[in-house]
Write a protein that holds these residues in place. Structure first.
Motif, PDB file in Angstrom:
ATOM      1  N   ARG A 249       0.997  -1.283  -0.007  1.00  0.00           N
ATOM      2  CA  ARG A 249       0.007  -0.035   0.095  1.00  0.00           C
ATOM      3  C   ARG A 249       0.888   1.168   0.063  1.00  0.00           C
ATOM      4  O   ARG A 249       1.130   1.749   1.081  1.00  0.00           O
ATOM      5  N   PRO A 252      -0.345   7.691  -1.867  1.00  0.00           N
ATOM      6  CA  PRO A 252      -1.118   8.076  -3.085  1.00  0.00           C
ATOM      7  C   PRO A 252      -0.138   9.131  -4.056  1.00  0.00           C
ATOM      8  O   PRO A 252      -0.262   8.982  -5.333  1.00  0.00           O
ATOM      9  N   TYR A 286      -1.714  -5.449  -4.161  1.00  0.00           N
ATOM     10  CA  TYR A 286      -1.664  -4.094  -4.453  1.00  0.00           C
ATOM     11  C   TYR A 286      -2.721  -3.461  -3.868  1.00  0.00           C
ATOM     12  O   TYR A 286      -3.668  -3.611  -4.743  1.00  0.00           O
ATOM     13  N   ASP A 288      -4.608   0.237  -3.528  1.00  0.00           N
ATOM     14  CA  ASP A 288      -4.481   1.558  -3.751  1.00  0.00           C
ATOM     15  C   ASP A 288      -5.928   2.059  -3.306  1.00  0.00           C
ATOM     16  O   ASP A 288      -6.230   3.289  -3.943  1.00  0.00           O
TER      17      ASP A 288
END
Length: 410
Positions: A249, A252, A286, A288
């Motif tokens: 993670r 962003p 993964y 996001d």
């Protein structure tokens, strides 16, 4: 090289302009049908001037705000069209669009909120802070020992909601003539009472490793990101082990300023896809998504950079490994938990599987963690932080009533 850099900058600006135009068009279609709070109903506003890339800062407050709204109506004020679109889709409390200052003035005139929360230090916060008949309260978007946590900007707010003793001591050491007893209210980490979400992998014998790195930073002193220095090796070693599962993670903003950092991030994402294709039972992840909680609560061991993720994990009280920044200019404050952290240097990243296994079973390390949990967050019994958050709000509202009465208002 300057020509290439200028061209890349021009492309980024053009892409940003196109995204903004699309967002404004989409918002123009959706806004007329969006619910609008009735005038005079909002007691607490959350001011958020950033774009979608920083929405993680306000998202982590969704659940505490939704619970608070049951007794004190809350609205999130957005200044960005892309952010407003996202808020219309996902916010559990009403969202108000105030793109221009005149829109902000209209909101203040119609709602007259008593308390305004700020989750970051955006320069546009001052456009809201010009209004005096309300408390301006910095609530931040995480607890950490980064330099961001001791900025003199704290003084711009009437009050700050802080996590605990570590934050208090940090501010006392850094800020001159700041009245901590009056202006800093300790609440712990109410978000931890809402850590949730469906775990996207089966319950089995694999040791789950959360790797949650931060971005590359915007200056040498904040170069805490490990994706390019540690990350690819961490991912390769964990993915190669049939006894381990990787949950990746990243922040962003990873790769927004450094092309090499972005390439390293993309390499990890591709490696996860290959590992899952080779062994579908591995269920490497993964992640996001917008939801944060299950990652911290479910992982057996977490590997993080110097960021708020350290302290979110501390609130869970489970094994934690911290990457040591490679940059000698990175500002590492070792007066708190970082002085006692389980460090992973880039040169030791190839040994990450052994380090993870040791952290997962080291009783002394776990006992040490509990000391730091109490120091940073106080009582972490489920519900305790939420109760302190609500009491802090009640204290602010009582104080507002007292001051308003002395001025013949309220």
């Amino acid at each position: 090289m300057p020509i290439i850099s200028d061209a890349r900058t021009a492309v980024r600006l053009a892409e940003r302009l196109l995204r903004s135009r699309r967002s404004r068009r989409d918002l123009a279609r959706k806004l007329p049908s969006a619910p609008v709070p009735a005038p005079g109903t909002i007691e607490i506003a959350v001011y958020f001037a950033d774009g979608p890339v920083n929405m993680y800062q306000v998202r982590q407050w969704y659940a505490p705000l939704a619970e608070l709204a049951a007794t004190h109506p809350v609205a999130i004020v957005s200044r960005n069209p892309g952010t407003m679109l996202k808020l219309l889709e996902e916010s559990p409390v009403p969202a108000v669009y105030a793109r221009q200052v005149v829109d902000l003035e209209r909101f203040v005139d119609e709602q007259a909120p008593k308390v305004v929360f700020y989750v970051n230090q955006n320069a546009r916060n001052f456009q809201m802070m010009r209004y005096g008949r309300m408390w301006h309260v910095f609530v931040n978007h995480g607890e950490s020992d980064k330099m961001y946590m001791t900025t003199n900007q704290f003084k711009a707010y009437d009050y700050a909601l802080i996590a605990g003793d570590a934050a208090r001591d940090r501010l006392a050491d850094a800020l001159w003539d700041y009245d901590l007893d009056t202006r800093a209210l300790a609440i712990g980490r109410p978000q931890a009472d809402h850590f949730a979400g469906a775990v996207p992998y089966p319950s089995d014998d694999r040791t789950v490793v959360l790797y949650a790195p931060t971005w590359e930073g915007d200056r040498p002193a904040a170069a805490y990101g490990s994706i390019a220095t540690h990350g690819t090796t961490i991912a390769d070693r964990v993915l190669a082990s049939p006894q381990h599962r990787l949950v990746y993670r990243p922040h962003p903003r990873s790769g927004v300023r450094d092309a090499a950092y972005k390439v390293a991030h993309e390499r990890i994402v591709a490696a996860i896809a290959r590992a899952n294709a080779a062994d579908p039972s591995a269920h490497h992840v993964y992640d996001d998504g917008p939801e944060l909680g299950w990652q911290l609560a479910a992982a057996d061991v977490a590997i993080t950079d110097i960021s708020a993720m350290i302290y979110d994990r501390l609130a869970v009280g489970k094994p934690l490994v911290v990457t040591r920044p490679v940059s000698p200019e990175a500002d590492v404050d070792e007066r708190g938990y970082l002085g006692d952290a389980n460090w992973l240097r880039a040169s030791d990243a190839s040994e990450v599987v052994a380090r993870v296994d040791a952290a997962a079973h080291d009783a002394a390390e776990l006992a040490k963690l509990q000391h730091w949990v109490r120091r940073y967050f106080g009582d972490t019994t489920p519900g305790a932080a939420t109760a302190r958050f609500h009491e802090a709000v009640e204290q602010l509202l009582r104080r507002w009533d007292e001051v308003a009465a002395t001025h013949g208002e309220g």
